[in-house]
Design a protein around this motif. Structure first.
Motif, mmCIF file in Angstrom:
data_model
loop_
_atom_site.group_PDB
_atom_site.id
_atom_site.type_symbol
_atom_site.label_atom_id
_atom_site.label_comp_id
_atom_site.label_asym_id
_atom_site.label_seq_id
_atom_site.Cartn_x
_atom_site.Cartn_y
_atom_site.Cartn_z
ATOM 1 N N ILE A 1 0.882 -1.315 -0.174
ATOM 2 C CA ILE A 1 0.065 0.036 0.097
ATOM 3 C C ILE A 1 0.936 1.235 -0.022
ATOM 4 N N SER A 2 1.811 1.315 0.813
ATOM 5 C CA SER A 2 2.836 2.575 1.056
ATOM 6 C C SER A 2 3.778 2.640 -0.480
ATOM 7 N N ASN A 3 4.114 1.481 -1.005
ATOM 8 C CA ASN A 3 4.687 1.479 -2.279
ATOM 9 C C ASN A 3 3.702 2.041 -3.309
ATOM 10 N N MET A 4 2.497 1.563 -3.267
ATOM 11 C CA MET A 4 1.692 2.005 -4.409
ATOM 12 C C MET A 4 1.056 3.472 -4.328
ATOM 13 N N ILE A 5 0.966 3.925 -3.075
ATOM 14 C CA ILE A 5 1.036 5.197 -2.727
ATOM 15 C C ILE A 5 2.128 6.248 -3.242
ATOM 16 N N SER A 6 3.325 5.759 -3.074
ATOM 17 C CA SER A 6 4.377 6.506 -3.526
ATOM 18 C C SER A 6 4.311 6.534 -5.173
ATOM 19 N N LEU A 7 4.087 5.448 -5.690
ATOM 20 C CA LEU A 7 3.774 5.109 -7.203
ATOM 21 C C LEU A 7 3.324 6.453 -7.989
ATOM 22 N N GLY A 8 2.408 7.068 -7.256
ATOM 23 C CA GLY A 8 1.671 8.235 -7.880
ATOM 24 C C GLY A 8 2.913 9.385 -8.023
ATOM 25 N N TYR A 9 3.987 9.212 -7.475
ATOM 26 C CA TYR A 9 4.889 10.284 -7.921
ATOM 27 C C TYR A 9 5.939 9.793 -8.848
ATOM 28 N N THR A 10 5.614 8.570 -9.415
ATOM 29 C CA THR A 10 6.557 7.945 -10.563
ATOM 30 C C THR A 10 6.438 8.357 -11.682
ATOM 31 N N THR A 11 7.034 8.907 -12.601
ATOM 32 C CA THR A 11 6.693 9.101 -14.142
ATOM 33 C C THR A 11 7.172 8.008 -15.075
ATOM 34 N N ASP A 12 7.893 6.931 -14.623
ATOM 35 C CA ASP A 12 8.094 5.880 -15.595
ATOM 36 C C ASP A 12 7.023 5.143 -15.690
ATOM 37 N N ILE A 13 6.588 5.366 -17.020
ATOM 38 C CA ILE A 13 5.315 4.485 -17.352
ATOM 39 C C ILE A 13 5.499 2.992 -17.173
ATOM 40 N N GLU A 14 6.403 2.355 -17.763
ATOM 41 C CA GLU A 14 6.841 1.181 -17.763
ATOM 42 C C GLU A 14 6.786 0.551 -16.553
ATOM 43 N N PHE A 15 7.479 1.147 -15.464
ATOM 44 C CA PHE A 15 7.405 0.853 -14.185
ATOM 45 C C PHE A 15 6.104 0.805 -13.426
ATOM 46 N N ILE A 16 5.193 1.665 -13.735
ATOM 47 C CA ILE A 16 4.165 1.847 -13.268
ATOM 48 C C ILE A 16 3.268 0.682 -13.777
ATOM 49 N N LYS A 17 3.267 0.475 -15.038
ATOM 50 C CA LYS A 17 2.507 -0.664 -15.687
ATOM 51 C C LYS A 17 2.917 -2.165 -15.049
ATOM 52 N N ARG A 18 4.214 -2.313 -14.966
ATOM 53 C CA ARG A 18 4.819 -3.570 -14.295
ATOM 54 C C ARG A 18 4.325 -3.658 -12.847
ATOM 55 N N TYR A 19 4.494 -2.651 -12.118
ATOM 56 C CA TYR A 19 4.207 -2.824 -10.712
ATOM 57 C C TYR A 19 2.867 -2.894 -10.297
ATOM 58 N N GLY B 1 -6.267 0.805 -9.501
ATOM 59 C CA GLY B 1 -7.229 1.483 -10.433
ATOM 60 C C GLY B 1 -6.922 2.876 -10.735
ATOM 61 N N THR B 2 -6.346 3.713 -9.807
ATOM 62 C CA THR B 2 -5.981 5.064 -9.906
ATOM 63 C C THR B 2 -4.794 5.053 -10.582
ATOM 64 N N ARG B 3 -3.706 4.018 -10.719
ATOM 65 C CA ARG B 3 -2.753 4.124 -11.703
ATOM 66 C C ARG B 3 -3.039 3.809 -12.956
ATOM 67 N N ARG B 4 -3.826 2.900 -13.185
ATOM 68 C CA ARG B 4 -4.299 2.462 -14.344
ATOM 69 C C ARG B 4 -4.901 3.572 -15.021
ATOM 70 N N GLU B 5 -5.837 4.181 -14.307
ATOM 71 C CA GLU B 5 -6.775 5.288 -14.859
ATOM 72 C C GLU B 5 -5.737 6.437 -15.452
ATOM 73 N N TYR B 6 -4.427 6.824 -14.511
ATOM 74 C CA TYR B 6 -3.684 7.662 -14.800
ATOM 75 C C TYR B 6 -2.853 7.270 -16.455
ATOM 76 N N LEU B 7 -2.640 6.113 -16.383
ATOM 77 C CA LEU B 7 -1.820 5.845 -17.615
ATOM 78 C C LEU B 7 -2.835 5.676 -18.883
#
Length: 162
Positions: free
Chosen positions: A104-122, A150-156
């Protein structure tokens, strides 16, 4: 040791440890071993010259804390899927809860990541391997992870709209 150690998503490792403990407390966990382990759960992986005796000498629960930390530590010979599957299949109840809070902590932090492939993979890894862990640990934690993915995928999907 973890203060100042940068994370891919920004911030530092110390803050991540404290965030993980805060997530556990937010979900009502008060077990001392679990909370102490959350504060040091990445030490074994991230500090190669860690003196385990310093941890074991802290208090009467230190051996249990260290054992829990080892449960959620990826072994050098393990792939990430093997590591997460080991926690799912063999982890204690506290290991499942700690791993869910960590993600959960890592996924929240993922909101600050701009590496699209990393977001998809994670996000894919979370869905495939961590949802089952969270489902066993705490249904509310699973629901939060599902929302975060869901919010990460919506962002993508919005990012690639024209």
């Amino acid at each position: 040791v973890l203060i100042g150690k940068r994370r891919r998503s920004g911030g530092n490792m110390f803050r991540h440890q404290i965030d993980t403990m805060g997530i556990l407390m937010d979900y009502g966990y008060i077990d001392g071993v679990l909370l102490k382990a959350s504060v040091i759960h990445d030490l074994v992986e991230d500090v190669p010259d860690l003196d385990r005796d310093r941890i074991l000498g802290i208090d009467e629960e230190s051996a249990e804390v260290y054992k829990l930390v080892l449960e959620v530590t990826r072994r050098p010979v393990e792939t990430k899927p093997e590591f997460l599957t080991r926690i799912l299949e063999f982890g204690s109840a506290n290991a499942l809860v700690l791993k869910a809070a960590d993600r959960i902590s890592n996924m929240i932090s993922l909101g600050y990541t701009t590496d699209i492939e990393f977001i998809k993979r994670y996000s894919d890894e979370t869905e495939r391997f961590v949802y089952p862990i969270a489902g066993r640990a705490n249904p509310a934690m699973l629901a939060e992870l599902e929302e975060l993915v869901g919010t990460r995928r919506e962002y993508l999907s919005r990012r690639f709209e024209i």
